[in-house]
Write a protein that holds these residues in place. Structure first.
Motif, PDB file in Angstrom:
ATOM      1  N   VAL A  76       0.814  -1.215   0.000  1.00  0.00           N
ATOM      2  CA  VAL A  76       0.000   0.000   0.000  1.00  0.00           C
ATOM      3  C   VAL A  76       0.847   1.264   0.000  1.00  0.00           C
ATOM      4  N   ASP A  77       2.065   1.201   0.547  1.00  0.00           N
ATOM      5  CA  ASP A  77       2.945   2.375   0.575  1.00  0.00           C
ATOM      6  C   ASP A  77       3.905   2.411  -0.621  1.00  0.00           C
ATOM      7  N   GLY A  78       3.726   1.491  -1.558  1.00  0.00           N
ATOM      8  CA  GLY A  78       4.590   1.460  -2.742  1.00  0.00           C
ATOM      9  C   GLY A  78       3.990   2.116  -3.965  1.00  0.00           C
ATOM     10  N   GLY A  79       2.712   2.449  -3.893  1.00  0.00           N
ATOM     11  CA  GLY A  79       2.066   3.185  -4.965  1.00  0.00           C
ATOM     12  C   GLY A  79       2.189   2.526  -6.331  1.00  0.00           C
ATOM     13  N   VAL A  80       2.322   3.367  -7.353  1.00  0.00           N
ATOM     14  CA  VAL A  80       2.391   2.897  -8.737  1.00  0.00           C
ATOM     15  C   VAL A  80       3.678   2.108  -8.984  1.00  0.00           C
ATOM     16  N   PRO A 103      27.961 -10.051   4.178  1.00  0.00           N
ATOM     17  CA  PRO A 103      29.225  -9.336   3.967  1.00  0.00           C
ATOM     18  C   PRO A 103      29.122  -7.823   4.117  1.00  0.00           C
ATOM     19  N   VAL A 104      27.909  -7.281   3.993  1.00  0.00           N
ATOM     20  CA  VAL A 104      27.729  -5.825   4.102  1.00  0.00           C
ATOM     21  C   VAL A 104      26.727  -5.476   5.199  1.00  0.00           C
ATOM     22  N   ALA A 105      26.520  -6.382   6.128  1.00  0.00           N
ATOM     23  CA  ALA A 105      25.551  -6.142   7.197  1.00  0.00           C
ATOM     24  C   ALA A 105      25.983  -4.962   8.060  1.00  0.00           C
ATOM     25  N   PRO A 106      25.024  -4.187   8.553  1.00  0.00           N
ATOM     26  CA  PRO A 106      25.368  -3.041   9.413  1.00  0.00           C
ATOM     27  C   PRO A 106      26.050  -3.486  10.696  1.00  0.00           C
ATOM     28  N   THR A 107      26.977  -2.683  11.155  1.00  0.00           N
ATOM     29  CA  THR A 107      27.557  -2.888  12.474  1.00  0.00           C
ATOM     30  C   THR A 107      26.846  -1.963  13.459  1.00  0.00           C
ATOM     31  N   ASP A 108      27.139  -2.122  14.727  1.00  0.00           N
ATOM     32  CA  ASP A 108      26.470  -1.324  15.756  1.00  0.00           C
ATOM     33  C   ASP A 108      26.628   0.165  15.476  1.00  0.00           C
ATOM     34  N   GLY A 109      25.516   0.874  15.533  1.00  0.00           N
ATOM     35  CA  GLY A 109      25.540   2.319  15.362  1.00  0.00           C
ATOM     36  C   GLY A 109      25.389   2.799  13.935  1.00  0.00           C
ATOM     37  N   GLU A 110      25.413   1.897  12.955  1.00  0.00           N
ATOM     38  CA  GLU A 110      25.256   2.316  11.564  1.00  0.00           C
ATOM     39  C   GLU A 110      23.770   2.436  11.215  1.00  0.00           C
ATOM     40  N   LEU A 111      23.428   3.551  10.609  1.00  0.00           N
ATOM     41  CA  LEU A 111      22.040   3.861  10.279  1.00  0.00           C
ATOM     42  C   LEU A 111      21.558   3.001   9.115  1.00  0.00           C
ATOM     43  N   VAL A 112      20.320   2.493   9.234  1.00  0.00           N
ATOM     44  CA  VAL A 112      19.652   1.795   8.138  1.00  0.00           C
ATOM     45  C   VAL A 112      18.405   2.600   7.771  1.00  0.00           C
ATOM     46  N   VAL A 113      18.374   3.102   6.556  1.00  0.00           N
ATOM     47  CA  VAL A 113      17.243   3.887   6.062  1.00  0.00           C
ATOM     48  C   VAL A 113      16.302   2.943   5.313  1.00  0.00           C
ATOM     49  N   VAL A 114      15.049   2.911   5.719  1.00  0.00           N
ATOM     50  CA  VAL A 114      14.045   2.083   5.051  1.00  0.00           C
ATOM     51  C   VAL A 114      13.299   2.954   4.048  1.00  0.00           C
ATOM     52  N   LYS A 115      13.215   2.474   2.829  1.00  0.00           N
ATOM     53  CA  LYS A 115      12.600   3.258   1.767  1.00  0.00           C
ATOM     54  C   LYS A 115      11.625   2.402   0.963  1.00  0.00           C
ATOM     55  N   GLN A 116      10.814   3.081   0.139  1.00  0.00           N
ATOM     56  CA  GLN A 116       9.862   2.391  -0.714  1.00  0.00           C
ATOM     57  C   GLN A 116      10.079   2.658  -2.202  1.00  0.00           C
ATOM     58  N   TYR A 117      10.881   3.662  -2.497  1.00  0.00           N
ATOM     59  CA  TYR A 117      11.090   4.038  -3.898  1.00  0.00           C
ATOM     60  C   TYR A 117      12.567   3.957  -4.248  1.00  0.00           C
ATOM     61  N   ALA A 118      12.896   4.328  -5.478  1.00  0.00           N
ATOM     62  CA  ALA A 118      14.257   4.085  -5.966  1.00  0.00           C
ATOM     63  C   ALA A 118      15.309   4.879  -5.211  1.00  0.00           C
ATOM     64  N   SER A 119      15.117   6.170  -5.061  1.00  0.00           N
ATOM     65  CA  SER A 119      16.130   7.008  -4.427  1.00  0.00           C
ATOM     66  C   SER A 119      16.137   6.845  -2.915  1.00  0.00           C
ATOM     67  N   ALA A 120      17.329   6.777  -2.355  1.00  0.00           N
ATOM     68  CA  ALA A 120      17.457   6.728  -0.899  1.00  0.00           C
ATOM     69  C   ALA A 120      17.033   8.035  -0.249  1.00  0.00           C
TER      70      ALA A 120
END
Length: 211
Positions: A76-80, A103-120
């Motif tokens: 529902v939050d992904g739209g068209v 191999p690229v998992a976040p370490t402690d304190g690294e921000l993870v941004v959750v998105k729904q579209y192409a651009s971060a």
């Protein structure tokens, strides 16, 4: 000035990277590396190159930010966009395809941004977060070159950051979209560099911070 505007080569200017970088790992999720996924890449070369860039950043004390895609039930939050790309259905909820690869998992304190579209940057607080930290340069690794990497890179320059795209550490569904988008990004939106250059730059940023 008039001579500059009428140059025979209107593209291909250069951007000087700054002294306060961040490494942005775009969507390095299982969906791009698991053959059961419709998003799977033909190989995992970019995954291991990205892991080395992240390792260099951490060693240099350069911040690392990750992105991943997650949709609510039914997309529902992904739209068209969600309707256009059926493979995105694998990223509803917290299923295994949305997990960031070890191999690229976040370490402690690294921000993870959750998105729904192409651009971060689209619909997220990423730009505000980076500006608040004094970041001037965004080193981009991840997937896919023609999709989320490209959209993120274009938005990075539009938000006032110098984008560095690490050619070895981004990947796509095939060589043609990968290579053509790298050429176009280099012409108009970013500096495209190899892994060695990116690692040297990150080490140099650390040395500059120590002075």
């Amino acid at each position: 000035m008039a001579d500059d505007l009428t140059s025979a080569d209107p593209f291909g200017g250069s951007l000087r990277p700054g002294t306060s970088p961040v490494v942005l790992a775009v969507d390095m999720m299982r969906a791009y590396f698991d053959p059961a996924s419709g998003l799977c890449l033909p190989d995992d070369h970019c995954l291991h190159a990205a892991a080395r860039v992240l390792g260099a950043a951490r060693q240099a004390g350069v911040p690392v930010v990750h992105t991943r895609v997650r949709y609510s039930a039914g997309g529902v939050d992904g739209g068209v966009f969600f309707r256009k790309v059926p493979a995105l259905r694998a990223l509803v909820g917290d299923g295994p395809m949305g997990e960031l690869m070890p191999p690229v998992a976040p370490t402690d304190g690294e921000l993870v941004v959750v998105k729904q579209y192409a651009s971060a940057f689209f619909g997220t607080s990423l730009a505000s977060t980076l500006h608040a930290r004094g970041v001037d340069t965004v080193v981009v690794v991840g997937v896919s070159t023609s999709g989320c990497v490209r959209a993120t890179t274009v938005d990075a320059i539009q938000h006032g950051f110098v984008p560095l795209v690490v050619a070895d550490a981004v990947g796509d569904r095939g060589p043609e979209p990968h290579e053509s988008n790298l050429r176009d990004l280099a012409a108009k939106y970013a500096e495209v560099v190899d892994e060695v250059t990116a690692v040297d730059y990150l080490a140099g940023a650390a040395r500059g911070a120590d002075r």
